[in-house]
Design a protein around this motif. Structure first.
Motif, PDB file in Angstrom:
ATOM      1  N   CYS A   5       5.580  -7.104  -6.824  1.00  0.00           N
ATOM      2  CA  CYS A   5       4.118  -6.786  -6.503  1.00  0.00           C
ATOM      3  C   CYS A   5       3.632  -7.292  -5.179  1.00  0.00           C
ATOM      4  O   CYS A   5       4.314  -8.306  -4.752  1.00  0.00           O
ATOM      5  N   CYS A   7       1.343  -9.319  -4.867  1.00  0.00           N
ATOM      6  CA  CYS A   7       0.824 -10.643  -5.018  1.00  0.00           C
ATOM      7  C   CYS A   7       2.069 -11.678  -5.119  1.00  0.00           C
ATOM      8  O   CYS A   7       1.982 -12.914  -5.324  1.00  0.00           O
ATOM      9  N   CYS A  34       1.978  -5.053 -12.906  1.00  0.00           N
ATOM     10  CA  CYS A  34       2.065  -6.619 -12.519  1.00  0.00           C
ATOM     11  C   CYS A  34       1.595  -7.414 -13.762  1.00  0.00           C
ATOM     12  O   CYS A  34       0.633  -7.145 -14.149  1.00  0.00           O
ATOM     13  N   CYS A  37      -1.547  -9.867 -11.797  1.00  0.00           N
ATOM     14  CA  CYS A  37      -2.650  -9.216 -11.262  1.00  0.00           C
ATOM     15  C   CYS A  37      -2.830  -7.916 -11.996  1.00  0.00           C
ATOM     16  O   CYS A  37      -4.083  -7.264 -11.504  1.00  0.00           O
TER      17      CYS A  37
HETATM   18 ZN   LIG Z   1       0.403  -8.579  -8.548  1.00  0.00          ZN
END
Ligand SMILES: [Zn+2]
Length: 143
Positions: A5, A7, A34, A37
């Motif tokens: 991802c 993130c 994900c 998040c």
């Molecule tokens: Zn994420």
């Protein structure tokens, strides 16, 4: 089957239900989600098919309220088969190979029956699988 991802966490592939324009349910759509998040994105190999399905729904007069995406897309069908409890011991590769053989058998049958529409449909399904082979090869690399 995982991707990374934005993130930095792991995104896992699962079959989920999408609601289109708050009235049409599309079941068994392969979507990455994900773990951290909760961002989600549609599995890139089925994006094209999903887009044309949605366009088709938008165009049709009497829109169905429920659609099974695994009936329109081979990859969704294969992923659904792979997550089947009874087939857990089989690898996705075996399931894909079996499905290709099944489709090739049907293709022979369709040709012998002189059914061009069916031949075209089966060719399309085989293409969906072969497109995926290229994509999974790309995703499988480390870089
Ligand atoms: Zn994420």
């Amino acid at each position: 089957m995982t991707i990374t991802c934005t993130c930095g966490s792991v995104m896992r592939l699962s079959l989920r239900t999408l609601i289109y324009s708050s009235k049409v349910e599309i079941n068994n759509v392969p979507i990455y989600t994900c773990e951290s998040c909760h961002r989600s994105e549609v599995f890139s190999a089925v994006k094209g098919d999903l887009t044309s399905l949605i366009e088709h729904i938008a165009d049709s007069q009497d829109e169905p309220s429920k659609i099974r995406f695994d009936e329109c897309n081979e990859l969704a069908f294969l992923l659904m088969k792979a997550s089947d409890q009874e087939l857990l011991h089989e690898s996705l590769m075996n399931i894909i190979e079996e499905r290709i053989n099944e489709l090739l058998d049907m293709l022979l049958l369709a040709k012998s029956l002189n059914d061009p529409a069916w031949v075209e449909e089966l060719r399309g399904r085989l293409r969906q699988i072969s497109d995926h082979y290229v994509i999974s090869g790309t995703l499988g690399r480390d870089h």
